[in-house]
Design a protein around this motif. Structure first.
Motif, PDB file in Angstrom:
ATOM      1  N   GLN A 102     -55.569 -77.937 -39.545  1.00  0.00           N
ATOM      2  CA  GLN A 102     -55.183 -78.743 -40.702  1.00  0.00           C
ATOM      3  C   GLN A 102     -53.756 -79.224 -40.500  1.00  0.00           C
ATOM      4  O   GLN A 102     -52.801 -78.458 -40.594  1.00  0.00           O
ATOM      5  N   GLU A 103     -53.625 -80.500 -40.168  1.00  0.00           N
ATOM      6  CA  GLU A 103     -52.341 -81.122 -39.894  1.00  0.00           C
ATOM      7  C   GLU A 103     -51.527 -80.297 -38.890  1.00  0.00           C
ATOM      8  O   GLU A 103     -50.353 -80.029 -39.076  1.00  0.00           O
ATOM      9  N   GLY A 104     -52.219 -79.870 -37.830  1.00  0.00           N
ATOM     10  CA  GLY A 104     -51.568 -79.152 -36.753  1.00  0.00           C
ATOM     11  C   GLY A 104     -51.481 -77.650 -36.934  1.00  0.00           C
ATOM     12  O   GLY A 104     -51.104 -76.934 -36.011  1.00  0.00           O
ATOM     13  N   ARG A 105     -51.849 -77.145 -38.111  1.00  0.00           N
ATOM     14  CA  ARG A 105     -51.773 -75.704 -38.381  1.00  0.00           C
ATOM     15  C   ARG A 105     -53.142 -75.070 -38.163  1.00  0.00           C
ATOM     16  O   ARG A 105     -54.139 -75.545 -38.700  1.00  0.00           O
ATOM     17  N   LEU A 106     -53.158 -73.989 -37.396  1.00  0.00           N
ATOM     18  CA  LEU A 106     -54.400 -73.294 -37.112  1.00  0.00           C
ATOM     19  C   LEU A 106     -54.764 -72.411 -38.294  1.00  0.00           C
ATOM     20  O   LEU A 106     -53.955 -71.621 -38.776  1.00  0.00           O
ATOM     21  N   LEU A 107     -56.005 -72.561 -38.805  1.00  0.00           N
ATOM     22  CA  LEU A 107     -56.515 -71.783 -39.928  1.00  0.00           C
ATOM     23  C   LEU A 107     -57.688 -70.947 -39.442  1.00  0.00           C
ATOM     24  O   LEU A 107     -58.411 -71.353 -38.542  1.00  0.00           O
ATOM     25  N   VAL A 108     -57.879 -69.793 -40.062  1.00  0.00           N
ATOM     26  CA  VAL A 108     -58.998 -68.936 -39.667  1.00  0.00           C
ATOM     27  C   VAL A 108     -59.833 -68.596 -40.891  1.00  0.00           C
ATOM     28  O   VAL A 108     -59.296 -68.378 -41.974  1.00  0.00           O
ATOM     29  N   SER A 109     -61.158 -68.587 -40.718  1.00  0.00           N
ATOM     30  CA  SER A 109     -62.086 -68.198 -41.781  1.00  0.00           C
ATOM     31  C   SER A 109     -62.660 -66.827 -41.472  1.00  0.00           C
ATOM     32  O   SER A 109     -62.881 -66.502 -40.302  1.00  0.00           O
ATOM     33  N   PRO A 110     -62.926 -66.022 -42.509  1.00  0.00           N
ATOM     34  CA  PRO A 110     -63.635 -64.768 -42.244  1.00  0.00           C
ATOM     35  C   PRO A 110     -65.043 -65.059 -41.747  1.00  0.00           C
ATOM     36  O   PRO A 110     -65.579 -66.152 -41.955  1.00  0.00           O
ATOM     37  N   SER A 111     -65.642 -64.091 -41.089  1.00  0.00           N
ATOM     38  CA  SER A 111     -67.015 -64.267 -40.616  1.00  0.00           C
ATOM     39  C   SER A 111     -67.934 -64.535 -41.795  1.00  0.00           C
ATOM     40  O   SER A 111     -67.782 -63.933 -42.859  1.00  0.00           O
ATOM     41  N   PRO A 112     -68.904 -65.423 -41.632  1.00  0.00           N
ATOM     42  CA  PRO A 112     -69.815 -65.728 -42.738  1.00  0.00           C
ATOM     43  C   PRO A 112     -70.727 -64.550 -43.043  1.00  0.00           C
ATOM     44  O   PRO A 112     -71.009 -63.722 -42.180  1.00  0.00           O
ATOM     45  N   SER A 113     -71.208 -64.512 -44.282  1.00  0.00           N
ATOM     46  CA  SER A 113     -72.121 -63.444 -44.695  1.00  0.00           C
ATOM     47  C   SER A 113     -73.518 -63.700 -44.131  1.00  0.00           C
ATOM     48  O   SER A 113     -73.834 -64.805 -43.664  1.00  0.00           O
ATOM     49  N   MET A 114     -74.370 -62.689 -44.199  1.00  0.00           N
ATOM     50  CA  MET A 114     -75.743 -62.844 -43.734  1.00  0.00           C
ATOM     51  C   MET A 114     -76.467 -63.920 -44.543  1.00  0.00           C
ATOM     52  O   MET A 114     -77.169 -64.774 -43.969  1.00  0.00           O
TER      53      MET A 114
END
Length: 201
Positions: A31-43
């Motif tokens: 996002q505008e050069g910034r690395l973002l991380v998402s938690p693992s998705p649920s089942m």
């Protein structure tokens, strides 16, 4: 999503992000050069995505592909400038787009996407409904579907409306039916989704 630490004064371009490789950036986005991380998705999240793929795949005409969980360069900045890359839960793209990525490498491009789909998670409601909605519209993606798993399951069909961004007719429950057309009008197909069967048999 949370921002990961970056080297001081260094925002990633799409070129740099793409060069990280699949194993290194996993479920990251840019996002505008910034690395973002998402938690693992649920089942449940993954079950819904798999069933969407099955429902869509049987309805797409020859020349189109439904692809889960791949990076898309939103093309909101030059390739060597701080960029935007999102990882929608599903994309509908042309065979030509898949072949280009296969032969050239790099990411899918917003200009190659007919439909982007996000399945809302508890921690992504504002991101999916507000932030990504604005970014996908700015990127010119013709259709953006937001699937919400709160009971009853619903789908919001966001359609580009000129300079107004996305417009929608509100959330649909039960059966969602529409016709999708690309920006040129050359590709047209109908889709019918049984939302109640996305998680329950």
């Amino acid at each position: 999503m949370t921002a990961l630490p970056q080297p001081p004064g260094h925002l990633l371009s799409i070129e740099e992000y793409s060069a990280l490789g699949e194993d290194e950036h996993g479920r990251y986005e840019l996002q505008e050069g910034r690395l973002l991380v998402s938690p693992s998705p649920s089942m449940d999240h993954m079950i819904v995505i798999a069933r969407l793929v099955v429902q869509l795949d049987g309805q797409l005409p020859r020349g189109l592909q439904v692809v889960p969980d791949v990076d898309v360069d939103l093309q909101l900045a030059p390739p060597d400038q701080p960029g935007w890359s999102r990882r929608p839960d599903l994309l509908i793209v042309t065979d030509a787009a898949a072949e280009r990525v296969r032969s050239e490498g790099g990411l899918a491009r917003a200009s190659e996407v007919l439909v982007a789909v996000e399945v809302v998670s508890p921690g992504s409601k504002r991101t999916d409904h507000v932030i990504k909605r604005g970014e996908y519209a700015d990127a010119g993606i013709p259709r953006y579907w937001i699937v919400d798993l709160d009971d009853p399951f619903t789908l919001i069909d966001c359609q580009l409306a000129g300079g107004l961004g996305y417009q929608d007719a509100g959330a649909t429950a039960g059966t969602f039916a529409t016709e999708v057309t690309d920006a040129s009008g050359a590709v047209r197909f109908s889709v019918r989704l049984d939302l109640d069967r996305l998680l329950r048999r």
